[in-house]
Design a protein around this motif. Structure first.
Motif, PDB file in Angstrom:
ATOM      1  N   SER A 175       0.836  -1.208   0.000  1.00  0.00           N
ATOM      2  CA  SER A 175       0.000   0.000   0.000  1.00  0.00           C
ATOM      3  C   SER A 175       0.870   1.258   0.000  1.00  0.00           C
ATOM      4  CB  SER A 175      -0.922   0.000   1.220  1.00  0.00           C
ATOM      5  OG  SER A 175      -1.853  -1.057   1.150  1.00  0.00           O
ATOM      6  N   THR A 176       1.985   1.185   0.713  1.00  0.00           N
ATOM      7  CA  THR A 176       2.917   2.315   0.742  1.00  0.00           C
ATOM      8  C   THR A 176       3.497   2.577  -0.644  1.00  0.00           C
ATOM      9  OG1 THR A 176       3.501   1.839   3.042  1.00  0.00           O
ATOM     10  CG2 THR A 176       5.047   3.181   1.785  1.00  0.00           C
ATOM     11  N   LEU A 177       3.861   1.516  -1.349  1.00  0.00           N
ATOM     12  CA  LEU A 177       4.398   1.668  -2.705  1.00  0.00           C
ATOM     13  C   LEU A 177       3.340   2.202  -3.664  1.00  0.00           C
ATOM     14  CD1 LEU A 177       6.495  -1.611  -2.839  1.00  0.00           C
ATOM     15  CD2 LEU A 177       7.420   0.712  -2.983  1.00  0.00           C
ATOM     16  N   LEU A 178       2.114   1.712  -3.511  1.00  0.00           N
ATOM     17  CA  LEU A 178       1.014   2.229  -4.341  1.00  0.00           C
ATOM     18  C   LEU A 178       0.845   3.727  -4.127  1.00  0.00           C
ATOM     19  CD1 LEU A 178      -1.729  -0.527  -3.899  1.00  0.00           C
ATOM     20  CD2 LEU A 178      -0.734   0.197  -6.071  1.00  0.00           C
ATOM     21  N   LYS A 179       0.843   4.133  -2.858  1.00  0.00           N
ATOM     22  CA  LYS A 179       0.683   5.551  -2.529  1.00  0.00           C
ATOM     23  C   LYS A 179       1.828   6.368  -3.116  1.00  0.00           C
ATOM     24  CE  LYS A 179      -1.094   6.177   1.463  1.00  0.00           C
ATOM     25  NZ  LYS A 179      -1.317   6.315   2.940  1.00  0.00           N
ATOM     26  N   GLY A 180       3.051   5.800  -3.080  1.00  0.00           N
ATOM     27  CA  GLY A 180       4.204   6.498  -3.645  1.00  0.00           C
ATOM     28  C   GLY A 180       4.081   6.713  -5.146  1.00  0.00           C
ATOM     29  N   ASP A 194       2.323  10.729  -9.629  1.00  0.00           N
ATOM     30  CA  ASP A 194       1.459  10.738 -10.818  1.00  0.00           C
ATOM     31  C   ASP A 194       1.792   9.612 -11.791  1.00  0.00           C
ATOM     32  OD1 ASP A 194      -0.053  12.967 -10.010  1.00  0.00           O
ATOM     33  OD2 ASP A 194       1.476  14.335 -10.773  1.00  0.00           O
ATOM     34  N   ARG A 195       2.294   8.514 -11.288  1.00  0.00           N
ATOM     35  CA  ARG A 195       2.594   7.353 -12.127  1.00  0.00           C
ATOM     36  C   ARG A 195       1.399   6.400 -12.046  1.00  0.00           C
ATOM     37  NH1 ARG A 195       8.874   6.328 -10.414  1.00  0.00           N
ATOM     38  NH2 ARG A 195       8.596   4.434 -11.656  1.00  0.00           N
ATOM     39  N   ILE A 196       0.297   6.893 -12.610  1.00  0.00           N
ATOM     40  CA  ILE A 196      -1.006   6.239 -12.435  1.00  0.00           C
ATOM     41  C   ILE A 196      -1.023   4.844 -13.064  1.00  0.00           C
ATOM     42  CG2 ILE A 196      -3.488   6.538 -12.673  1.00  0.00           C
ATOM     43  CD1 ILE A 196      -1.995   8.785 -11.133  1.00  0.00           C
ATOM     44  N   ASN A 197      -0.518   4.739 -14.286  1.00  0.00           N
ATOM     45  CA  ASN A 197      -0.550   3.445 -14.977  1.00  0.00           C
ATOM     46  C   ASN A 197       0.270   2.399 -14.231  1.00  0.00           C
ATOM     47  OD1 ASN A 197      -2.175   4.456 -17.013  1.00  0.00           O
ATOM     48  ND2 ASN A 197      -0.452   5.041 -18.316  1.00  0.00           N
ATOM     49  N   GLU A 198       1.420   2.816 -13.690  1.00  0.00           N
ATOM     50  CA  GLU A 198       2.261   1.870 -12.954  1.00  0.00           C
ATOM     51  C   GLU A 198       1.580   1.448 -11.649  1.00  0.00           C
ATOM     52  OE1 GLU A 198       6.749   3.053 -13.461  1.00  0.00           O
ATOM     53  OE2 GLU A 198       5.479   4.818 -13.785  1.00  0.00           O
ATOM     54  N   ALA A 199       0.890   2.391 -11.011  1.00  0.00           N
ATOM     55  CA  ALA A 199       0.168   2.064  -9.780  1.00  0.00           C
ATOM     56  C   ALA A 199      -0.936   1.044 -10.065  1.00  0.00           C
ATOM     57  CB  ALA A 199      -0.420   3.326  -9.163  1.00  0.00           C
ATOM     58  N   GLN A 200      -1.668   1.271 -11.161  1.00  0.00           N
ATOM     59  CA  GLN A 200      -2.727   0.322 -11.517  1.00  0.00           C
ATOM     60  C   GLN A 200      -2.146  -1.037 -11.887  1.00  0.00           C
ATOM     61  OE1 GLN A 200      -4.634   3.445 -14.248  1.00  0.00           O
ATOM     62  NE2 GLN A 200      -6.416   2.264 -13.620  1.00  0.00           N
ATOM     63  N   GLY A 201      -0.981  -1.004 -12.559  1.00  0.00           N
ATOM     64  CA  GLY A 201      -0.320  -2.263 -12.914  1.00  0.00           C
ATOM     65  C   GLY A 201       0.118  -3.032 -11.682  1.00  0.00           C
ATOM     66  N   LEU A 202       0.659  -2.314 -10.697  1.00  0.00           N
ATOM     67  CA  LEU A 202       1.075  -2.975  -9.456  1.00  0.00           C
ATOM     68  C   LEU A 202      -0.127  -3.563  -8.732  1.00  0.00           C
ATOM     69  CD1 LEU A 202       3.078  -3.691  -7.234  1.00  0.00           C
ATOM     70  CD2 LEU A 202       2.846  -1.355  -6.349  1.00  0.00           C
ATOM     71  N   PHE A 203      -1.224  -2.824  -8.695  1.00  0.00           N
ATOM     72  CA  PHE A 203      -2.422  -3.318  -8.003  1.00  0.00           C
ATOM     73  C   PHE A 203      -2.957  -4.588  -8.683  1.00  0.00           C
ATOM     74  CE2 PHE A 203      -7.038  -3.421  -7.256  1.00  0.00           C
ATOM     75  CZ  PHE A 203      -7.026  -3.497  -5.869  1.00  0.00           C
ATOM     76  N   GLY A 235      -8.666   1.546  -0.712  1.00  0.00           N
ATOM     77  CA  GLY A 235      -8.802   2.974  -0.457  1.00  0.00           C
ATOM     78  C   GLY A 235      -7.631   3.766  -1.014  1.00  0.00           C
ATOM     79  N   THR A 236      -6.440   3.205  -0.920  1.00  0.00           N
ATOM     80  CA  THR A 236      -5.252   3.871  -1.474  1.00  0.00           C
ATOM     81  C   THR A 236      -5.392   4.064  -2.978  1.00  0.00           C
ATOM     82  OG1 THR A 236      -3.832   2.934   0.255  1.00  0.00           O
ATOM     83  CG2 THR A 236      -2.747   3.689  -1.770  1.00  0.00           C
ATOM     84  N   VAL A 237      -5.855   3.006  -3.654  1.00  0.00           N
ATOM     85  CA  VAL A 237      -6.026   3.079  -5.112  1.00  0.00           C
ATOM     86  C   VAL A 237      -7.138   4.067  -5.473  1.00  0.00           C
ATOM     87  CG1 VAL A 237      -6.594   1.773  -7.196  1.00  0.00           C
ATOM     88  CG2 VAL A 237      -5.180   0.727  -5.410  1.00  0.00           C
ATOM     89  N   ILE A 238      -8.253   3.993  -4.782  1.00  0.00           N
ATOM     90  CA  ILE A 238      -9.384   4.887  -5.072  1.00  0.00           C
ATOM     91  C   ILE A 238      -8.998   6.336  -4.812  1.00  0.00           C
ATOM     92  CG2 ILE A 238     -11.687   5.553  -4.244  1.00  0.00           C
ATOM     93  CD1 ILE A 238     -12.286   2.543  -3.951  1.00  0.00           C
ATOM     94  N   ASP A 239      -8.310   6.585  -3.706  1.00  0.00           N
ATOM     95  CA  ASP A 239      -7.861   7.944  -3.389  1.00  0.00           C
ATOM     96  C   ASP A 239      -6.897   8.463  -4.458  1.00  0.00           C
ATOM     97  OD1 ASP A 239      -7.613  10.248  -1.553  1.00  0.00           O
ATOM     98  OD2 ASP A 239      -5.568   9.533  -1.302  1.00  0.00           O
TER      99      ASP A 239
END
Length: 611
Positions: free
Chosen positions: A154-159, A164-173, A190-194
């Motif tokens: 979750s910490t990495l997702l938030k980072g 603003d690395r949205i695509n990478e965050a979605q890929g990690l999730f 919640g981290t992803v939605i936020d």
């Protein structure tokens, strides 16, 4: 959860994240070592006397003294004490120091590093906008036999969202879900939605909310709904937010003060005051009393609607209800007064902060400076500007931009140049608005050649970051300086610089051609822009219609007017005045008469009666 095979190798090889070499982030740090050497010169007795308790660390010096003491204790303290120390440093927001301490622990006391200390280090890197280093720490989990948990991911997702690395965050999730890297929780979703909401992707956030609803273990809670409702309200989609609000009631999910505050703010921004009143009454009925955020949102919205006196009444109600206004509340009221040009009252609010133990922040100062500049009270603006450092508030780029614009508008060209130099001297970087203000100010103060020199310098400096607006400003300046050929040359070269002409640049050139009587060239430009799928706007049409009217080409003006009217655009005041003037000088030309008749028959009747 157990490590399945070579999970690290699989994760790294298939992840879109750019990993940083682990050796590079665990190299020794001379600054930290020198601090430790400094503490090492003190006697043991003094060190013990100076060492604060881990739970009573108030600043970085306390933290460093505690670490120095822990690192010299024999036998070494357990890992929990080092972890607690790191947590305290993070609470102080001294992220770099926490990273340095973590490096030193890892290099000298590797056995005292566990999944908790590594997660803290990852969090520090993410909060420092260095998420790639955080992913490198992740590699140490697997090398040391630890399994990252939901908080780590979750910490990495938030980072990633933070950068603003949205695509990478979605890929990690997606990877977390597909490969079951950890047990997902409401916090993870919640981290992803936020992150999606803050990135402006509310529809995707709603999709994620629906996925949670269909799941068994991670149902959305009040906090998750609040994120989406707040985002919808900020997108001005309050009706959709109200539907979610009702949906919460149907599913037995309680509303809280945050839910109501978000909706009240959204409704205020749309001037839906009756619904605001209903929501506030409903809140109180549920014994959810408006807090400082709710009241401040109401004050801000009223001020933006021009209802400053009503906003002042809300401020008095706050105090009566023992809800203490904060700096945002007072700044919003100041802004309301400034928008109405009531600078004395804005200044009184600003001065009143001294008696409230609330220190004006950068926004407060910027509001007051902007208000004075718009009223052309440049000396007052400069006085406030110079007061800021004395009060411990450092001017930001927005402050300098406002002062620059004010000085140029006041004709104080030399002072503006000095401020531009000062901005850079104090270590701030000029931004898009800075350069727009500089180019516009130079042109409007009769220094179009200097504007051209600045544009040339920007071309050398800002390769790949040039903005079409820079060129539009200079083109307009050249046209007003009767240098149409130079403006033409800039317009022709836009494509070669990797810039696509837009409606502003086309409209500027059309206006320039019309001012010089080149009506056929203006007409050709209008045709060309439509061929290039650049849609003309109200300014474009008003410019070319005025040009044709002044050139006596009334039938062409009428055709353009019909075209403009069909697209829902309106004539501006200057075009309408030109038509009225022509009605007198052309002996009631039928074309002019027809245009005015269609525009405003009542205005025409009044004019004829006056004659």
């Amino acid at each position: 959860m157990k490590i399945k095979g070579n999970l690290l190798g699989h994760f790294v090889s298939s992840s879109p994240i750019n990993y940083v070499s682990c050796s590079s982030i665990f190299s020794s740090n001379s600054t930290l070592i020198s601090l430790f050497r400094h503490f090492g010169t003190k006697s043991v007795a003094n060190r013990e006397k100076m060492k604060p308790e881990l739970g009573n660390i108030r600043n970085l010096d306390d933290a460093l003294r505690s670490y120095e003491s822990l690192s010299r204790t024999r036998p070494l303290p357990n890992v929990k004490q080092f972890t607690q120390l790191l947590s305290n440093v993070v609470k102080l927001k001294e992220y770099s120091a926490a990273i340095y301490i973590f490096k030193d622990i890892n290099c000298n006391f590797g056995a005292l590093v566990n999944e908790y200390t590594m997660t803290i280090a990852i969090n520090c890197y993410c909060l420092s906008n260095r998420v790639d280093y955080g992913f490198s720490i992740l590699g140490w989990f697997f090398k040391r036999g630890f399994v990252p948990n939901v908080f780590t991911f979750s910490t990495l997702l938030k980072g990633l969202f933070r950068e603003d690395r949205i695509n990478e965050a979605q890929g990690l999730f997606r990877k977390m879900v597909k490969e079951e890297l950890c047990e997902l929780s409401v916090v993870t979703y919640g981290t992803v939605i936020d992150g999606l909401c803050k990135a402006g992707n509310t529809p995707m956030a709603i999709e994620m909310l629906r996925v949670m609803e269909k799941g068994r273990s991670c149902k959305p809670d009040t906090n998750v709904y609040n994120m989406v409702i707040d985002s919808l309200c900020k997108d001005r989609k309050v009706d959709s937010a109200l539907k979610l609000f009702d949906e919460m009631s149907e599913k037995g999910i309680p509303h809280d003060i945050v839910t109501y505050s978000a909706l009240i703010c959204g409704l205020c921004n749309l001037s839906r005051w009756s619904e605001v009143k209903m929501l506030i009454e409903e809140m109180i009925g549920y014994k959810l009393y408006p807090d400082v955020f709710t009241f401040s949102s109401l004050v801000d919205a009223l001020c933006k609607e021009g209802l400053v006196d009503e906003a002042k009444e809300v401020l008095q109600i706050m105090k009566h209800q023992n809800v203490n206004p904060d700096v945002f509340t007072y700044s919003s009221l100041m802004n309301g007064y400034c928008l109405q040009g009531r600078m004395d009252e804005a200044r009184n609010v600003f001065n009143s902060l001294a008696g409230t133990n609330i220190a004006p922040d950068i926004w407060s100062y910027n509001i007051l400076i902007n208000g004075y500049c718009k009223k052309m009270k440049i000396d007052d603006a400069m006085d406030i500007f110079r007061e800021m450092p004395r009060k411990g508030v450092k001017p930001d780029v927005a402050t300098y931009n406002t002062i620059l614009q004010g000085l140029f508008r006041g004709g104080r060209f030399a002072d503006a140049l000095e401020i531009f130099e000062e901005l850079q001297a104090v270590g701030l970087k000029p931004n898009f608005y800075t350069y727009c203000n500089m180019l516009d100010g130079l042109c409007k103060n009769g220094h179009v050649e200097r504007a051209l020199l600045l544009l040339d310098a920007l071309e050398c400096k800002e390769v790949g970051h040039l903005h079409i607006s820079y060129y539009a400003i200079v083109m307009d300046g050249l046209i007003k300086a009767k240098k149409l050929d130079a403006a033409r040359a800039i317009f022709r070269d836009l494509v070669s610089k990797g810039l696509e002409p837009n409606v502003v640049t086309y409209s500027t050139m059309i206006n320039g051609c019309c001012q010089n009587g080149l009506l056929e060239e203006a007409k050709d430009l209008l045709v060309k822009m439509e061929q290039e799928s650049v849609l003309p706007n109200e300014i474009t049409y008003n410019s070319i219609i005025q040009g044709n009217l002044k050139g006596g080409r009334y039938e062409d003006a009428e055709k353009l007017f019909e075209e403009m009217d069909a697209k829902g655009f309106l004539l501006d005041a200057s075009t309408f005045e030109l038509l009225l003037g022509l009605l007198e000088t052309t002996e009631h030309n039928p074309t002019i008469f027809k245009m005015i008749q269609k525009l405003a028959p009542s205005a025409l009747k009044q004019k004829l009666r006056a004659d």
